[in-house]
Design a protein around this motif. Structure first.
Motif, PDB file in Angstrom:
ATOM      1  N   GLN D  88      48.298  47.477  29.711  1.00  0.00           N
ATOM      2  CA  GLN D  88      49.086  46.530  28.920  1.00  0.00           C
ATOM      3  C   GLN D  88      48.832  45.103  29.368  1.00  0.00           C
ATOM      4  O   GLN D  88      48.848  44.179  28.570  1.00  0.00           O
ATOM      5  CB  GLN D  88      50.587  46.871  29.062  1.00  0.00           C
ATOM      6  CG  GLN D  88      51.484  46.083  28.121  1.00  0.00           C
ATOM      7  CD  GLN D  88      52.923  46.583  28.157  1.00  0.00           C
ATOM      8  OE1 GLN D  88      53.286  47.386  29.002  1.00  0.00           O
ATOM      9  NE2 GLN D  88      53.736  46.110  27.242  1.00  0.00           N
ATOM     10  N   GLU D  89      48.585  44.946  30.658  1.00  0.00           N
ATOM     11  CA  GLU D  89      48.321  43.590  31.121  1.00  0.00           C
ATOM     12  C   GLU D  89      46.896  43.453  31.625  1.00  0.00           C
ATOM     13  O   GLU D  89      46.282  44.415  32.053  1.00  0.00           O
ATOM     14  CB  GLU D  89      49.327  43.196  32.207  1.00  0.00           C
ATOM     15  CG  GLU D  89      50.523  42.534  31.558  1.00  0.00           C
ATOM     16  CD  GLU D  89      51.780  42.651  32.400  1.00  0.00           C
ATOM     17  OE1 GLU D  89      51.714  42.323  33.581  1.00  0.00           O
ATOM     18  OE2 GLU D  89      52.812  43.066  31.848  1.00  0.00           O
ATOM     19  N   ALA D  90      46.424  42.241  31.568  1.00  0.00           N
ATOM     20  CA  ALA D  90      45.031  41.968  31.923  1.00  0.00           C
ATOM     21  C   ALA D  90      44.692  42.663  33.237  1.00  0.00           C
ATOM     22  O   ALA D  90      45.450  42.617  34.193  1.00  0.00           O
ATOM     23  CB  ALA D  90      44.822  40.472  32.059  1.00  0.00           C
ATOM     24  N   SER D  91      43.570  43.311  33.285  1.00  0.00           N
ATOM     25  CA  SER D  91      43.246  44.068  34.477  1.00  0.00           C
ATOM     26  C   SER D  91      41.759  44.023  34.771  1.00  0.00           C
ATOM     27  O   SER D  91      41.212  44.931  35.355  1.00  0.00           O
ATOM     28  CB  SER D  91      43.685  45.517  34.284  1.00  0.00           C
ATOM     29  OG  SER D  91      43.039  46.031  33.137  1.00  0.00           O
ATOM     30  N   LEU D  92      41.122  42.948  34.375  1.00  0.00           N
ATOM     31  CA  LEU D  92      39.692  42.825  34.677  1.00  0.00           C
ATOM     32  C   LEU D  92      39.521  42.499  36.154  1.00  0.00           C
ATOM     33  O   LEU D  92      40.327  41.772  36.741  1.00  0.00           O
ATOM     34  CB  LEU D  92      39.073  41.725  33.817  1.00  0.00           C
ATOM     35  CG  LEU D  92      39.191  41.960  32.306  1.00  0.00           C
ATOM     36  CD1 LEU D  92      38.505  40.849  31.543  1.00  0.00           C
ATOM     37  CD2 LEU D  92      38.613  43.309  31.918  1.00  0.00           C
TER      38      LEU D  92
ATOM     39  N   VAL E 114      45.720  42.043  48.497  1.00  0.00           N
ATOM     40  CA  VAL E 114      44.983  42.545  47.330  1.00  0.00           C
ATOM     41  C   VAL E 114      45.942  43.323  46.425  1.00  0.00           C
ATOM     42  O   VAL E 114      46.605  44.246  46.872  1.00  0.00           O
ATOM     43  CB  VAL E 114      43.811  43.449  47.761  1.00  0.00           C
ATOM     44  CG1 VAL E 114      43.149  44.069  46.535  1.00  0.00           C
ATOM     45  CG2 VAL E 114      42.803  42.657  48.563  1.00  0.00           C
ATOM     46  N   ASP E 115      45.999  42.931  45.162  1.00  0.00           N
ATOM     47  CA  ASP E 115      46.890  43.602  44.215  1.00  0.00           C
ATOM     48  C   ASP E 115      46.432  45.051  44.026  1.00  0.00           C
ATOM     49  O   ASP E 115      45.307  45.296  43.601  1.00  0.00           O
ATOM     50  CB  ASP E 115      46.835  42.847  42.885  1.00  0.00           C
ATOM     51  CG  ASP E 115      47.932  43.291  41.933  1.00  0.00           C
ATOM     52  OD1 ASP E 115      48.406  44.433  42.074  1.00  0.00           O
ATOM     53  OD2 ASP E 115      48.318  42.495  41.072  1.00  0.00           O
ATOM     54  N   ALA E 132      36.239  53.151  45.088  1.00  0.00           N
ATOM     55  CA  ALA E 132      37.137  52.062  44.699  1.00  0.00           C
ATOM     56  C   ALA E 132      37.362  51.113  45.873  1.00  0.00           C
ATOM     57  O   ALA E 132      37.414  49.895  45.709  1.00  0.00           O
ATOM     58  CB  ALA E 132      38.470  52.618  44.207  1.00  0.00           C
ATOM     59  N   PHE E 133      37.443  51.679  47.063  1.00  0.00           N
ATOM     60  CA  PHE E 133      37.645  50.827  48.229  1.00  0.00           C
ATOM     61  C   PHE E 133      36.461  49.881  48.416  1.00  0.00           C
ATOM     62  O   PHE E 133      36.633  48.673  48.578  1.00  0.00           O
ATOM     63  CB  PHE E 133      37.840  51.687  49.483  1.00  0.00           C
ATOM     64  CG  PHE E 133      37.928  50.874  50.745  1.00  0.00           C
ATOM     65  CD1 PHE E 133      39.105  50.218  51.060  1.00  0.00           C
ATOM     66  CD2 PHE E 133      36.840  50.748  51.584  1.00  0.00           C
ATOM     67  CE1 PHE E 133      39.192  49.449  52.202  1.00  0.00           C
ATOM     68  CE2 PHE E 133      36.918  49.985  52.732  1.00  0.00           C
ATOM     69  CZ  PHE E 133      38.099  49.339  53.045  1.00  0.00           C
ATOM     70  N   PHE E 134      35.256  50.439  48.344  1.00  0.00           N
ATOM     71  CA  PHE E 134      34.091  49.605  48.637  1.00  0.00           C
ATOM     72  C   PHE E 134      33.734  48.649  47.511  1.00  0.00           C
ATOM     73  O   PHE E 134      33.190  47.578  47.758  1.00  0.00           O
ATOM     74  CB  PHE E 134      32.884  50.479  48.980  1.00  0.00           C
ATOM     75  CG  PHE E 134      32.922  50.983  50.384  1.00  0.00           C
ATOM     76  CD1 PHE E 134      32.752  50.098  51.440  1.00  0.00           C
ATOM     77  CD2 PHE E 134      33.166  52.306  50.667  1.00  0.00           C
ATOM     78  CE1 PHE E 134      32.823  50.545  52.750  1.00  0.00           C
ATOM     79  CE2 PHE E 134      33.238  52.767  51.969  1.00  0.00           C
ATOM     80  CZ  PHE E 134      33.063  51.879  53.016  1.00  0.00           C
ATOM     81  N   THR E 135      34.041  49.028  46.271  1.00  0.00           N
ATOM     82  CA  THR E 135      33.623  48.169  45.169  1.00  0.00           C
ATOM     83  C   THR E 135      34.732  47.252  44.666  1.00  0.00           C
ATOM     84  O   THR E 135      34.454  46.309  43.942  1.00  0.00           O
ATOM     85  CB  THR E 135      33.125  49.013  43.977  1.00  0.00           C
ATOM     86  OG1 THR E 135      34.151  49.935  43.602  1.00  0.00           O
ATOM     87  CG2 THR E 135      31.871  49.782  44.344  1.00  0.00           C
ATOM     88  N   VAL E 136      35.958  47.534  45.025  1.00  0.00           N
ATOM     89  CA  VAL E 136      37.053  46.702  44.510  1.00  0.00           C
ATOM     90  C   VAL E 136      37.907  46.115  45.636  1.00  0.00           C
ATOM     91  O   VAL E 136      37.945  44.900  45.832  1.00  0.00           O
ATOM     92  CB  VAL E 136      37.932  47.497  43.521  1.00  0.00           C
ATOM     93  CG1 VAL E 136      39.134  46.673  43.098  1.00  0.00           C
ATOM     94  CG2 VAL E 136      37.107  47.883  42.306  1.00  0.00           C
ATOM     95  N   THR E 137      38.546  46.974  46.408  1.00  0.00           N
ATOM     96  CA  THR E 137      39.460  46.464  47.424  1.00  0.00           C
ATOM     97  C   THR E 137      38.712  45.584  48.441  1.00  0.00           C
ATOM     98  O   THR E 137      39.143  44.467  48.747  1.00  0.00           O
ATOM     99  CB  THR E 137      40.146  47.639  48.150  1.00  0.00           C
ATOM    100  OG1 THR E 137      40.714  48.505  47.169  1.00  0.00           O
ATOM    101  CG2 THR E 137      41.243  47.135  49.062  1.00  0.00           C
ATOM    102  N   LEU E 138      37.606  46.087  48.926  1.00  0.00           N
ATOM    103  CA  LEU E 138      36.864  45.354  49.951  1.00  0.00           C
ATOM    104  C   LEU E 138      36.376  43.982  49.446  1.00  0.00           C
ATOM    105  O   LEU E 138      36.635  42.969  50.085  1.00  0.00           O
ATOM    106  CB  LEU E 138      35.700  46.216  50.452  1.00  0.00           C
ATOM    107  CG  LEU E 138      35.084  45.824  51.783  1.00  0.00           C
ATOM    108  CD1 LEU E 138      36.089  45.959  52.907  1.00  0.00           C
ATOM    109  CD2 LEU E 138      33.870  46.709  52.083  1.00  0.00           C
ATOM    110  N   PRO E 139      35.701  43.928  48.291  1.00  0.00           N
ATOM    111  CA  PRO E 139      35.277  42.611  47.810  1.00  0.00           C
ATOM    112  C   PRO E 139      36.455  41.678  47.554  1.00  0.00           C
ATOM    113  O   PRO E 139      36.344  40.468  47.781  1.00  0.00           O
ATOM    114  CB  PRO E 139      34.546  42.905  46.504  1.00  0.00           C
ATOM    115  CG  PRO E 139      34.237  44.346  46.512  1.00  0.00           C
ATOM    116  CD  PRO E 139      35.175  45.020  47.444  1.00  0.00           C
ATOM    117  N   LEU E 140      37.582  42.220  47.090  1.00  0.00           N
ATOM    118  CA  LEU E 140      38.717  41.343  46.822  1.00  0.00           C
ATOM    119  C   LEU E 140      39.324  40.821  48.120  1.00  0.00           C
ATOM    120  O   LEU E 140      39.945  39.770  48.147  1.00  0.00           O
ATOM    121  CB  LEU E 140      39.778  42.075  45.990  1.00  0.00           C
ATOM    122  CG  LEU E 140      39.403  42.286  44.521  1.00  0.00           C
ATOM    123  CD1 LEU E 140      40.458  43.100  43.799  1.00  0.00           C
ATOM    124  CD2 LEU E 140      39.217  40.944  43.821  1.00  0.00           C
TER     125      LEU E 140
END
Ligand SMILES: Nc1ncnc2c1ncn2[C@@H]1O[C@H](COP(=O)(O)OP(=O)(O)OP(=O)(O)O)[C@@H](O)[C@H]1O
Ligand SMILES: Nc1ncnc2c1ncn2[C@@H]1O[C@H](COP(=O)(O)OP(=O)(O)OP(=O)(O)O)[C@@H](O)[C@H]1O
Ligand code: MOO
Ligand SMILES: [Mg+2]
Ligand SMILES: [Mg+2]
Lengths: 230, 219, 366, 366, 219
Positions: D88-92, E114-115, E132-140
């Motif tokens: 529902q909310e932006a999540s890119l 990190v959200d 997900a950890f390596f490609t999203v959480t870690l870079p963020l």
């Protein structure tokens, strides 16, 4: 008056035992700053509020004296110490004489850093005189203070190490393998002097003189220090 | 040495040192979190200095500054009659200086992670830049600031090298837990050292535990 | 209208790949709808009004206060512009409760005691968020968040209200509850509202003035009725052409909830959920798709309104099977009708022809 | 329908102050619309389907795969559920470019080469985001972000598509472009779609099945046509009652874009933007407000359709001036008409009465 | 002492030490960023220990662990034939241990900010927990991790007290810039100390500058 005494850390126990009696006798309360001799002289050169300095080596006091930081005529040698070679207490000693340090059984020897730690300077001087120093280079490790040398030997990381006799006595885990006779070894002496910038020069002179007296000397002897040589 | 006195003194110094660096630390961290400005890298390096050089060297530099003959020291002594070196004030200065970079760097990360949109929202609701900072940016960075403060506090508990240079080891006056441990270790009194060590650990544990609680209440 | 205009905006914002370049004269009160495709610059425009686009240059004055004058290096900081801004995306402070969010702006710009937005209990009740006051924003649903954001903006005593699709996340019933409130607000507050919406219904219902943006430029700007009546607007802006007629209630039947509204050129009968008083001004909207044409006045049907009219113009509609006819009801009042091309030819309808325009009472939007 | 149902969900999620408790049997392909007021639990329901609500308990199986069975302590982790989820909310992902966002799911679940969503260029072209591929999400407009999120979900080869108000941020023209694409997708993909929307038009256009949520519970669930035709639904769910009729094209006039659609009980003439082939199945929707009634077959009007009908039921409408009439066109086909109570009484309309139902060709929604 | 050799050695040790702590540091920081788990406070205290106690004490504890008779040291020496104390390996261990808490605490803040929604989004796109950890959480979290790494590197440059305990000074083998500075300072050779000090500062400046560049490229 209150006196601030800058004293080599190795004197800590003895001085703490002496202070209450001195205060009762003279009314002068003693305050100690206990650190390595190097740090003490450095601090005094930067204007630290010391009345009296008791160093573990003459060289550093020479520097203060040359810098005009001491009250002329107050410098006096009060104690002496000797070097000992220690090995771990629970090991069959592979060494019975200094020359055994060269044997392959001794893989590593710990010293105080000759450049910064007086005990190291003395060790280098003595072993040099014996012609052993240069041959030991490969198995030598320099440490920052006496405690590090003791710890290295205690833990077996060094097979042997050279420390003051007074230091050797505080550890149960090392034993003295070789004792350097007072006459043979380098002259290891503790000078006392009154600092020029101090606030109570008279009380300071009094304390410096008292340290050479028999009452103080008896306590120092208890901790393994020797009276100054003739 | 009186263990209780040492413990209280250390606690007081670490607390005071941490509180002392909070205002300038927060301000600086916020500045460093902003996009590039001239001199930023230089300021950062300067702040990080106490980390990268041995504590004894930091202590020596401080001694030259606040020692009786140093520019700051002579000012304080001659103008205000305040002696610094070899008093508790010197301990405070040494711990604050050594903790400062830790706080600033952690707080900076915290500020960088705050979404700037919330600040914009606050501005549209009538909050001035300072108001928005204190009511929005700061609370949103609170976790990180707290983490930084705990780090600084822990470092203050353990600070040794710089302290010994400008404050010495003066029983009853400048002895902290760290100096006490050092002293006992030097003299081979491992049992006594262990007591102080245990107290240090307990204090650190308490600080960490407290910070966890605060964070959880804030979340 | 442009004589009474009291928002003047000549603003340029350049982003890499997109430039907003508008020159607008907007009324100093009432609702201006900002309409345009996704990416046409609506949000950028609101942000520039609020002072949130550092790159904005040009001139902006709102009811006598100059907020931006790049020429004179004058720029009022964001918080000194008495705004209410409902952002397009959720923007509640995550570290505050719903109540504290509402209080944030209110405490900084307390409302005059008589202001219609002054009562926090009324407002939260109406928006259906009264039971959420102690909650954290993270635990709210999408629509709940948006309603809190609306209340927060209204409570900050704005003198310019910027609303970026405030109702997009809400369902029909909730919208139907909030819209009348926004209408009352529009009428009670003496402040201008700039309202971005993709819903023609909302726009037509609320707006007095319409701005169409396209690719960062103003495609059309003018009073709602006349801008809407233009049949030449780019197609696709609205789901259907429609006209807006301002009339007056002349009779009301409370039993049947039935009112008669007179306007220059005729009368319409419509239903009204709540009682009307004769004399009351009323704006009604009639979509072109809801109008059918007859050659004779019809009889025996449920279609309540049939108005004599003359076809004045015809243009193609977006749907290739449809045609848009503009009708003159007399006295200058226009009506649009969208019929099939098939029916047009079947009945032989053409400009100049006299017809009866049929409008169901239920199809008239108020 | 419930025999063919192949999504079974008996899910409970308890939040402080709100509990979702649903028991649903949904078709294993086609679009199920999830409808309900703000805060009714739609998002919570989608999240539970996706495995994102740790507190969810119960049972969930999707086309033969059991994703959740609390009784047997079975729970398929989120990434093993082949989902597409448009939030529902932006999540890119803010650290990735638009292109990298699109590639994220695609690389992890590469599409079968023949899948309709396989071609990234087609899809981005259609969604109007082809020129944004190198941009960071932070620089996109609200609608642009949402379109990228839709593309990203579609490119991850989902076997269940969850869409939470995917088109809410889009304008009419953009919606009108994307909806047919979603329709094609619905027809081409053999996967179920659960679609949350507040727009009745969208729902009616896309959905085969309708679920109404209210306060965390299922208020109604069933095939679209029959659920919509129920006049007893809580009012306010939709902007207007309407019926859906499934018919077949029997004739097409390409010149007038005019088709005739036959269904059990009659025929309707409607316009069609693109050519029709006779025989083609077509779903048409007629809103109650677009139906007027006449006592005689009308003549000489643009209203293209008038169907003989019998009034079978009447109930009050949400507007107190209106009434809803259910009409039987014969062969079981129903139509709803919303007229004023005033007209009902004027014409003396009542259940049992035979009338002509009038429907403008332009008012029929396809 | 050869200034170039010292500089290169220090740089190598600081770099290696920082790289060494990254994997366990990241893992631990991530764990600590998660909601409460049993033993969390204890682990945190343990990690923070090198901060709260004087370096000499840390050195002693390390000596007991990795010394020839220590549990770890005897394992390495008897099983693998690797000697640790009084070699460069000891320098590496000391700097790594001292830098570790700084990295972990900074990285933890970064992970906390990190959200979690982005992780959820990644999961719905088919990414497993590690992916997900390596490609999203870690870079963020990258900004914060980098800040932590720089902090650790800076600390590694300056580490002295623990190093000298377990590594000693073996000229040509274990002298770092910090040891050199200490050396010169002790001897009152301030000019020589300043040279090494300047090099330390330059290195720290370089690291900070580099990290700024990396962050800007990532943003
Ligand atoms: N963590 C939570 N704690 C308490 N209440 C919650 C929590 N999460 C959701 N809720 C409540 O659950 C209800 C349903 O939320 P949900 O997001 O499913 O609504 P929705 O139907 O999607 O509404 P909308 O159309 O506004 O998006 C709301 O009233 C919301 O406040
Ligand atoms: N920082 C930026 N850099 C580059 N382009 C930008 C930036 N910010 C906005 N844009 C572009 O400017 C255009 C206008 O954006 P804006 O947000 O004003 O659109 P909008 O009309 O509000 O659209 P929507 O209805 O989708 O919200 C978009 O194409 C967007 O991609
Ligand atoms: O008293 Mo010393 O300075 O340890 O040789
Ligand atoms: Mg926008
Ligand atoms: Mg929702």
């Amino acid at each position: 008056a209150d006196l601030t005494v800058f004293a080599a850390a190795s004197l800590s126990d003895a001085l703490n035992e002496l202070a209450p009696g001195y205060a009762k006798a003279t009314g002068d309360k003693l305050r100690f700053n206990l650190a390595s001799s190097g740090a003490l002289t450095r601090q005094i050169r930067e204007g630290a509020p010391a009345d009296v300095i008791i160093s573990a080596d003459e060289l550093r006091v020479d520097q203060l004296e040359n810098g005009g930081l001491l009250l002329p005529g107050t410098r006096k040698t009060i104690l002496a110490n000797t070097l000992v070679l220690v090995v771990a207490a629970d090991r069959p000693a592979p060494v019975a004489a200094m020359s055994d340090l060269a044997s392959p059984a001794v893989r590593r020897v710990a010293f105080g850093d000759p450049a910064t730690v007086p005990v190291g300077t003395y060790s280098k001087e003595y072993l040099g005189k014996l012609g052993l120093w240069d041959g030991l280079q490969a198995k030598t490790v320099f440490l920052d203070n006496v405690r590090a040398v003791l710890a290295a030997v205690e833990a077996g990381n060094a097979d042997a190490g050279i420390v003051y006799k007074t230091d050797a006595l505080i550890s149960q885990k090392v034993k003295i393998a070789v004792e350097v006779p007072l006459a043979e070894g380098p002259s290891i002496t503790y000078p006392v002097a009154v600092v020029k910038a101090g606030k109570s020069p008279e009380a300071a002179k009094r304390f410096a003189a008292w340290l050479a007296g028999s009452e103080a000397q008896a306590v120092f002897a208890k901790y393994g220090f020797l009276p100054p040589g003739p | 040495m009186d263990v209780l006195q040492i413990t209280l003194f250390t606690l007081a110094i670490a607390l005071a040192g941490t509180l002392l660096i909070l205002p300038p630390g927060i301000a600086l961290a916020w500045l460093l979190a902003r996009p590039a400005w001239p001199g930023k890298a230089a300021v950062e390096t300067l702040v990080a200095l106490p980390l990268v050089i041995p504590p004894v060297a930091t202590g020596l530099i401080l001694l030259k500054l606040v020692g009786r003959r140093g520019p700051l020291g002579s000012f304080f002594e001659n103008m205000l009659g305040i002696e610094i070196v070899f008093t508790w004030k010197a301990v405070l200065i040494a711990t604050a200086v050594m903790s400062f970079p830790l706080f600033v760097r952690t707080a900076r990360v915290a500020f960088e992670e705050v979404d700037p949109r919330f600040n914009q929202v606050a501005r549209t609701l009538g909050a001035g830049p300072w108001d928005a900072f204190f009511t929005v940016t700061l609370p949103l960075a609170a976790r990180g600031l707290l983490a930084g403060a705990v780090l600084a506090f822990a470092r203050a508990l353990g600070e040794f090298g710089a302290t010994i240079m400008i404050a010495g080891v003066i029983p009853g006056e400048t002895i902290t837990l760290a100096l006490g441990i050092y002293h006992h270790v030097q003299l081979g009194r491992d049992a006594e050292a262990s007591v102080l060590l245990a107290i240090s650990i307990a204090l650190a544990f308490g600080a960490l535990w407290l910070s966890e609680r605060l964070v959880r209440k804030n979340a | 209208m442009s004589a009474a205009a009291s928002i003047h905006a000549r603003i340029r914002v350049a982003h890499p790949g997109f430039t907003l370049d508008v020159d607008l004269a907007l009324p100093g009160r009432g609702v201006t709808a900002l309409f345009g495709h996704s990416g046409s610059g609506k949000t950028t425009c609101l942000r520039a009004f609020a002072g949130l686009e550092p790159a904005a240059s040009g001139f902006l004055s709102v009811n006598g206060e100059t907020w931006l004058d790049s020429g004179r290096r004058h720029r009022v900081p964001v918080h000194r512009r008495a705004l209410g801004y409902v952002f397009q995306e959720a923007s509640l402070f995550p570290h505050l409760s719903v109540y504290q969010n509402l209080e944030y702006g209110r405490r900084r710009r307390p409302p005059a005691p008589a202001a219609p937005s002054a009562d926090i209990a009324d407002l939260t009740g109406l928006l259906g968020i009264g039971h959420l006051l102690d909650r954290r924003p993270q635990t709210l649903s999408g629509g709940e968040r948006q309603r809190v954001a609306i209340a927060r903006a209204l409570l900050a005593s704005p003198r310019l209200l910027l609303m970026d699709e405030p109702l997009a996340a809400l369902d029909h019933a909730r919208k139907a509850e909030i819209l009348p409130y926004l209408e009352r607000l529009r009428d009670a507050l003496d402040i201008p509202v700039i309202y971005v919406s993709h819903s023609p219904d909302e726009v037509i219902r609320l707006a007095d003035h319409l701005v169409l943006l396209s690719g960062g430029r103003v495609a059309a700007s003018g009073p709602l009725a006349s801008t809407l009546a233009r049949l030449d607007l780019p197609p696709g802006f609205f789901d259907d052409a429609s006209v807006v007629i301002d009339g007056t209630v002349v009779a009301h039947d409370p039993d049947y909830h039935f009112s008669t509204v007179a306007f220059p050129g005729g009368e319409l009968r419509i239903t009204r959920p709540s009682p009307d008083v004769p004399g009351r001004a009323l704006r009604i909207r009639i979509k072109a798709g809801d109008v059918s044409l007859a050659l004779q006045p019809p009889d025996g049907t449920t279609i309540a309104n049939s108005l004599p009219a003359r076809i004045v113009e015809q243009i193609p509609a977006a749907d290739p099977g449809h045609v848009l006819l503009s009708l003159d009801l007399g006295a200058g009042t226009r009506l649009s009708a969208r019929i099939t091309r098939h029916s047009r030819d079947r009945l032989g309808l053409a400009p100049g022809r006299q017809v009866w325009a049929q409008v169901k009472a239920v199809a008239v939007l108020v």
